[in-house]
Design an enzyme around this catalytic site. Structure first.
Site, PDB file in Angstrom:
ATOM      1  N   ASN A  61      43.424  53.461  28.607  1.00 36.39           N
ATOM      2  CA  ASN A  61      42.349  52.945  29.459  1.00 36.39           C
ATOM      3  C   ASN A  61      41.008  52.951  28.737  1.00 36.39           C
ATOM      4  O   ASN A  61      40.245  51.984  28.794  1.00 36.39           O
ATOM      5  CB  ASN A  61      42.226  53.792  30.734  1.00 36.39           C
ATOM      6  CG  ASN A  61      43.331  53.541  31.737  1.00 36.39           C
ATOM      7  OD1 ASN A  61      44.101  52.599  31.592  1.00 36.39           O
ATOM      8  ND2 ASN A  61      43.411  54.380  32.746  1.00 36.39           N
ATOM      9  N   ARG A 112      50.941  37.275  34.334  1.00 35.58           N
ATOM     10  CA  ARG A 112      51.594  38.199  33.395  1.00 35.58           C
ATOM     11  C   ARG A 112      53.058  38.304  33.799  1.00 35.58           C
ATOM     12  O   ARG A 112      53.393  38.272  34.974  1.00 35.58           O
ATOM     13  CB  ARG A 112      50.977  39.604  33.445  1.00 35.58           C
ATOM     14  CG  ARG A 112      49.500  39.687  33.144  1.00 35.58           C
ATOM     15  CD  ARG A 112      49.047  41.149  33.079  1.00 35.58           C
ATOM     16  NE  ARG A 112      47.609  41.290  33.199  1.00 35.58           N
ATOM     17  CZ  ARG A 112      46.750  41.174  32.191  1.00 35.58           C
ATOM     18  NH1 ARG A 112      47.208  40.913  30.990  1.00 35.58           N
ATOM     19  NH2 ARG A 112      45.446  41.325  32.390  1.00 35.58           N
ATOM     20  N   ARG A 155      43.868  38.543  29.760  1.00 35.33           N
ATOM     21  CA  ARG A 155      43.442  39.411  28.669  1.00 35.33           C
ATOM     22  C   ARG A 155      44.569  40.325  28.166  1.00 35.33           C
ATOM     23  O   ARG A 155      45.252  40.980  28.946  1.00 35.33           O
ATOM     24  CB  ARG A 155      42.251  40.270  29.112  1.00 35.33           C
ATOM     25  CG  ARG A 155      41.670  41.137  28.010  1.00 35.33           C
ATOM     26  CD  ARG A 155      40.497  41.944  28.515  1.00 35.33           C
ATOM     27  NE  ARG A 155      39.355  41.096  28.781  1.00 35.33           N
ATOM     28  CZ  ARG A 155      38.576  41.216  29.855  1.00 35.33           C
ATOM     29  NH1 ARG A 155      38.863  42.119  30.765  1.00 35.33           N
ATOM     30  NH2 ARG A 155      37.540  40.423  30.024  1.00 35.33           N
ATOM     31  N   HIS A 162      44.351  33.446  38.795  1.00 38.42           N
ATOM     32  CA  HIS A 162      44.815  34.808  39.039  1.00 38.42           C
ATOM     33  C   HIS A 162      45.637  34.910  40.322  1.00 38.42           C
ATOM     34  O   HIS A 162      46.224  35.950  40.606  1.00 38.42           O
ATOM     35  CB  HIS A 162      43.590  35.743  39.108  1.00 38.42           C
ATOM     36  CG  HIS A 162      43.906  37.197  39.097  1.00 38.42           C
ATOM     37  ND1 HIS A 162      43.700  38.010  40.186  1.00 38.42           N
ATOM     38  CD2 HIS A 162      44.424  37.993  38.126  1.00 38.42           C
ATOM     39  CE1 HIS A 162      44.057  39.253  39.888  1.00 38.42           C
ATOM     40  NE2 HIS A 162      44.507  39.270  38.650  1.00 38.42           N
ATOM     41  N   HIS A 205      47.806  48.928  43.350  1.00 46.60           N
ATOM     42  CA  HIS A 205      47.342  47.638  42.842  1.00 46.60           C
ATOM     43  C   HIS A 205      47.090  46.601  43.936  1.00 46.60           C
ATOM     44  O   HIS A 205      46.490  45.563  43.682  1.00 46.60           O
ATOM     45  CB  HIS A 205      48.398  47.104  41.855  1.00 46.60           C
ATOM     46  CG  HIS A 205      47.985  45.906  41.073  1.00 46.60           C
ATOM     47  ND1 HIS A 205      48.521  44.655  41.283  1.00 46.60           N
ATOM     48  CD2 HIS A 205      47.086  45.761  40.066  1.00 46.60           C
ATOM     49  CE1 HIS A 205      47.984  43.792  40.436  1.00 46.60           C
ATOM     50  NE2 HIS A 205      47.117  44.430  39.688  1.00 46.60           N
TER      51      HIS A 205
END
Length: 679
Positions: free
Chosen positions: A48, A372, A402, A432, A586
């Site tokens: 992180n 992803r 990213r 997204h 999440h």
């Protein structure tokens, strides 16, 4: 008249992020966490922090260097932010190292799990490692001298390197050389099960083989973190894929933003690195003990000690999907299904939905966004099969996700070769949203089935990340998804949707309207959010005004939070809780109102400017009564006084409430695991 909101009402977002990583570290420091899980949290903390420097600190330093007067919501100048972050990071790095050196490391050693020092090895082990070094490590090492004929070598980001000071009897003064620790050999060399030696220690004791005839004065490990931002001019670049590949190649040459060095490196050697790498002294971190504790992932993965890890958890198939004789489409015609990962299996719900669509002869088209996914993605495999079977397959691949850019470029090309229609979203925006649409011929009717979720179509992270997803055959949702995909692939721009809010145009405005409607109810109103980050100024100000009107506001925020709760006259009715644990929380879920009149929404959008202004996001209103009940139960459990978590104070201090006089508080994730297995 609306009261004026005071200055100083926002926490600094960078410090707030560091506070989040400190909460991750608190899980590693907690003696009640299984021992190897504590080592895992130390590794997560390290990873992180790397990303924080590569992205956030890089952006701050760029503002300082260019003299841009840009300030965040807290109004702190960039240079002052850099100083505050440097001070906070130094404290965290020391605490991180101490946790391993003083707590986790010794406890692991008691269990026979040790990262050894060379001097503690037996003669037989040293002989065996010498052979290993000669056969596997020495051939890939390249010592690089620095002198007038040899310029200082390029140091790649996050690589481990040995800075070596040497003395040649035939020359005056000390010499400098760099030896890169190869990334294609294991960081930790296995000695016996549970015992490891850092490969840099193995290299260090054999340096004389790299520099015969020269005396080694000192050698120390160092590591550079570089700016990882990618700068694309999408209006200029005609081929986004080629432009991105070009910029990714440049990323490895990003400017240094951090220099980590071994604690006992001499000032002389450090000065050489600072000068040659052109880093600011404040960007230097002296790290006690083992450098780069992300290497503890290897210890975790290669140590077969179930007694020192969390109990194995197998996700359950959603109760309505357990009848293997019925297709997902047949089940969805009976009503919506809310899946909650990882408690509900991704493979038997969302993945099964796409896989059945791929082989169903009545399915005409599949459309999906891909932000992803995993390296061996069954979702991609199903899309390829569908295209080869002649179905129309449209995939919106976000190649700018990213750190997954190269992987997504590869998936895009695989899908294109199979005959899928691949698009890269809208110019200037990241896509997204987590959405999928299946169009199926059922007699004389075309029926649309959809999925809207909070997490990626990633089978592996679906076992590690907590996320919600709605599977539905609702015609309104099908129409909304059709229009949204047409917007992503064409030029259409729907004025509004039926059950969706989308960004960059609608999520913030829609949520603010819902917030204002609750504020109008005063103390009869209720607002509850569960998000990863809450730093968008208009949203935060809207919540402040709701609180000033007397509305109760409950916020579950995993990461950054710039809102100050509990401030008299500003946020007295707001409480902020953070829940961390085995699974990464999440999901993004929003509730407005009490009882049967409440509205529930979920989707991909976090409360950040980048999400609400710079990304295509989608959140959906949940109308199914069973799904609403399930969401309500999760919120009730998460916010209960008997549930473990961190609470944020008006002073910015997070306090863990993990136990009471009666005993330890409940773990939300364990509670949800038990519920999913009991149904």
């Amino acid at each position: 008249m609306t009261p004026e909101l005071p200055e100083g009402r926002f926490f600094n977002r960078e410090i707030s992020w560091l506070d989040f990583n400190a909460r991750v570290l608190a899980l590693a420091e907690d003696a009640r966490t299984p021992l190897l899980e504590r080592a895992k949290f130390l590794a997560i903390f390290a990873t992180n922090l790397d990303e924080f420097f590569m992205v956030r600190i890089a952006a701050l330093q760029r503002r300082v260097q260019t003299g841009l007067p840009v300030r965040g919501a807290d109004r702190l100048p960039p240079r002052q932010q850099v100083d505050h972050v440097a001070e906070a990071t130094t404290e965290l790095v020391a605490r991180h190292a101490a946790c391993f050196a003083d707590q986790v490391g010794p406890l692991l050693a008691q269990q026979g799990i040790v990262i050894e020092r060379w001097e503690n090895l037996t003669s037989a082990e040293r002989d065996r490692l010498a052979t290993y070094f000669h056969d596997h490590v020495f051939p890939v090492l390249t010592p690089l001298a620095v002198d007038p004929a040899h310029p200082f070598p390029y140091i790649s980001g996050l690589s481990l390197n040995l800075a070596v000071s040497l003395r040649d009897p035939e020359k005056e003064g000390e010499l400098f050389a760099r030896v890169k620790v190869p990334a294609n050999v294991p960081r930790l060399v296995a000695l016996t099960p549970g015992r490891f030696l850092p490969v840099e220690a193995l290299i260090a004791v054999h340096l004389a083989q790299l520099f015969p005839g020269v005396a080694i004065v000192e050698q120390h490990l160092f590591r550079v973190t570089r700016n990882a931002e990618v700068d694309l001019d999408e209006d200029r670049d005609e081929d986004l894929l080629q432009a991105l590949e070009r910029e990714l190649a440049r990323r490895r040459f990003g400017l240094p933003v951090r220099l980590e060095v071994a604690e006992h490196m001499s000032e002389h050697l450090l000065e050489t690195l600072i000068r040659e790498l052109d880093v600011q002294p404040r960007a230097v971190q002296r790290v006690p003990g083992l450098l780069d504790l992300s290497g503890l992932w290897q210890v975790y993965n290669e140590t077969d000690r179930p007694d020192l890890k969390d109990k194995i958890f197998a996700p359950a198939t959603h109760p309505r999907l357990r009848d293997g004789e019925r297709s997902v489409f047949s089940v969805l015609r009976d009503g919506d299904i809310l899946v909650h990962h990882p408690y509900h299996s991704f493979s038997t719900s969302v993945q099964r939905f796409i896989e059945q669509a791929a082989i169903d002869p009545h399915v005409l088209a599949i459309k999906l966004t891909l932000y992803r996914t995993s390296g061996d993605s069954p979702i991609v495999d199903a899309l390829v099969d569908a295209a080869e079977a002649g179905k129309q397959v449209v995939v919106v691949v976000e190649v700018k996700a990213r750190f997954d850019e190269w992987a997504n470029i590869g998936w895009a090309r695989t899908l294109e070769r199979a005959g899928c229609h691949v698009v890269y979203g809208l110019v200037g925006l990241k896509t997204h949203a987590k959405i999928a649409l299946v169009v199926r011929q059922e007699g004389a009717v075309l029926r649309r089935y959809g999925h809207v979720g909070t997490g990626n179509y990633h089978p592996k992270t679906a076992r590690l990340y907590e996320d919600f997803g709605l599977l539905t055959a609702d015609p309104e949702v099908g129409a909304d998804l059709t229009e949204l995909f047409n917007h992503l692939t064409g030029y259409g721009r729907p004025a509004s949707y039926r059950r969706l809010l989308t960004s960059p145009r609608g999520v913030r405005d829609g949520l603010l309207e819902l917030i204002e409607a609750q504020a109008a109810k005063g103390d009869k109103g209720l607002i509850q959010f569960k998000v990863n980050s809450l730093v968008d100024e208009p949203i935060v100000d809207g919540l402040y005004r709701a609180s000033q009107a007397g509305t109760r506001v409950d916020l579950i925020v995993r990461g950054m939070c710039s809102l100050r709760p509990g401030v008299p006259g500003l946020s007295e009715t707001i409480r902020v809780r953070s829940i961390l644990g085995r699974f990464l929380e999440h999901s993004r879920v929003f509730r407005f109102g009490r009882g049967a009149a409440s509205q529930w929404w979920l989707g991909s959008a976090d409360m950040m400017r980048r999400n609400l202004d710079g990304r295509v996001e989608a959140i959906i209103r949940i109308t199914d009564k069973t799904a609403v009940t399930e969401l309500s139960e999760v919120f009730t459990a998460a916010l209960a006084e008997t549930t473990d978590g961190f609470d944020l104070g008006a002073d910015g201090v997070w306090t863990r409430r993990s136990s009471t006089v009666e005993g330890r508080l409940a773990d939300l994730q364990q509670l949800l695991q038990a519920r999913s297995q009991a149904v």
